[in-house]
Design an enzyme around this catalytic site. Sequence first.
Site, mmCIF file in Angstrom:
data_model
loop_
_atom_site.group_PDB
_atom_site.id
_atom_site.type_symbol
_atom_site.label_atom_id
_atom_site.label_comp_id
_atom_site.label_asym_id
_atom_site.label_seq_id
_atom_site.Cartn_x
_atom_site.Cartn_y
_atom_site.Cartn_z
ATOM 1 N N SER A 21 28.909 36.928 71.206
ATOM 2 C CA SER A 21 30.006 36.286 72.116
ATOM 3 C C SER A 21 29.680 34.807 72.409
ATOM 4 C CB SER A 21 30.097 36.946 73.343
ATOM 5 O OG SER A 21 30.692 38.255 72.947
ATOM 6 N N ARG A 77 43.301 37.553 65.514
ATOM 7 C CA ARG A 77 43.398 38.516 66.798
ATOM 8 C C ARG A 77 44.781 39.150 66.797
ATOM 9 N NH1 ARG A 77 40.164 34.430 71.054
ATOM 10 N NH2 ARG A 77 37.939 35.101 70.397
ATOM 11 N N ILE A 84 44.691 66.734 72.635
ATOM 12 C CA ILE A 84 46.033 67.504 72.246
ATOM 13 C C ILE A 84 45.615 68.482 71.206
ATOM 14 C CG2 ILE A 84 48.451 67.622 71.405
ATOM 15 C CD1 ILE A 84 48.868 64.743 72.935
ATOM 16 N N GLU A 138 35.843 40.299 66.589
ATOM 17 C CA GLU A 138 37.078 39.070 66.872
ATOM 18 C C GLU A 138 37.082 39.069 68.396
ATOM 19 O OE1 GLU A 138 38.027 37.569 64.564
ATOM 20 O OE2 GLU A 138 37.436 38.746 62.903
#
Length: 387
Positions: free
Chosen positions: A132, A247, A341, A367
């Site tokens: 980052s 993004r 489910i 990203e």
Amino acid sequence: MHFGLTEEQQMIVDATRAFVENELFPHELAVERSGHLPLELIKEIQKKAIAAGLYAANMPAEVGGAGLDTLSWLLYEKELGRANYALHWTCVARPSNILLAGNAEQREQYLMPCIRGETWDCLAMTEPGAGSDLRGMKASARQDGDDWVLNGTKHFISHVDLAGFAICFMATGEEDTPRGPKKKITAFFVDKGTKGFTVRDGYRNVSHRGYTNGILEFDDCRLNKRQILGEVHKGFEVANSWLGATRLQVASTCLGRAERALGHAISYAAERKQFGQQIGKFQGISFKLADMAMELKAAELLTREAAWKYDQGTVTEADMSMAKLKATEVLAMVADEAIQIHGGMGLMDELPLERIWRDARVERIWEGTSEIQRHIISRELLRPYGA
């Protein structure tokens, strides 16, 4: 804003969906189980994608692409995103739009072979100690006459095994800022086979099986100044100008997978019977479906708005971060609830749900992590107040 699709956009959706279902879905299970995408299969599907006009469709018409507006491009990405990532990203490749930042000579040498399907590109930013915080990168390049000499290591570099070259971001100096010293970054084209440039196998990944990553090592790797992309020390400016839309691309592919998972959940809830009735009639299931559909719609609207604003020239970093953040987190929720489910069957690889669930995890990391997206959004909110 008009929310309906044009006739042309609907044709793009229909054509891409048909290709995905006919040409990609049949190979998903084999790729998932083996973790390998054979080159012969890549070439076979690639040829069909080129014939269908789907290959490099993200590129402008003047360089051989489809010349799509941003919304149309993201509708196309959403449909491709429904399939196994390795299959759609490799076999129906979309060259990185950062290649458009190159000069005429660089476009001819690097961009056009990617558009023709002769090779692939890859981007190399991340390092073992710089994810980052890209300004913390230690891989560097120093000038030596008309050449630049690169040293250091990059990792988590996607599909570098197939790529014919890498676009590498390297520290090339330092400048003083009010917040202290800050590294200057320059982007370089580095061809496979260049002396001092070594590619090693990367790591086994729980997400996106068949989509490989690698480690790049630079040991006095010498490049000519003609291999600089953009200007010296302006690598971040190049990246910010050309990579912001990725993004939105991530958001769109996540929407495709979430929609596929929701479709399976709805179908199963309508057919599966327990205690004498379809499980979809139980509030515990029906409310899950309602929340899944609502959150997916919200993510899609955020993404479409950002796409529209991108074409109007009014999109902000926060717009794109909101779309990426919402879509990736919605995918995680929808995938998890779809498995719940289905019960135990949801975890079997005969269905795509366990794959979608695994694949969803990486989307909140690459990203730009979810935390980075929240930082970008909050920074834009606070900036007018000087905070």
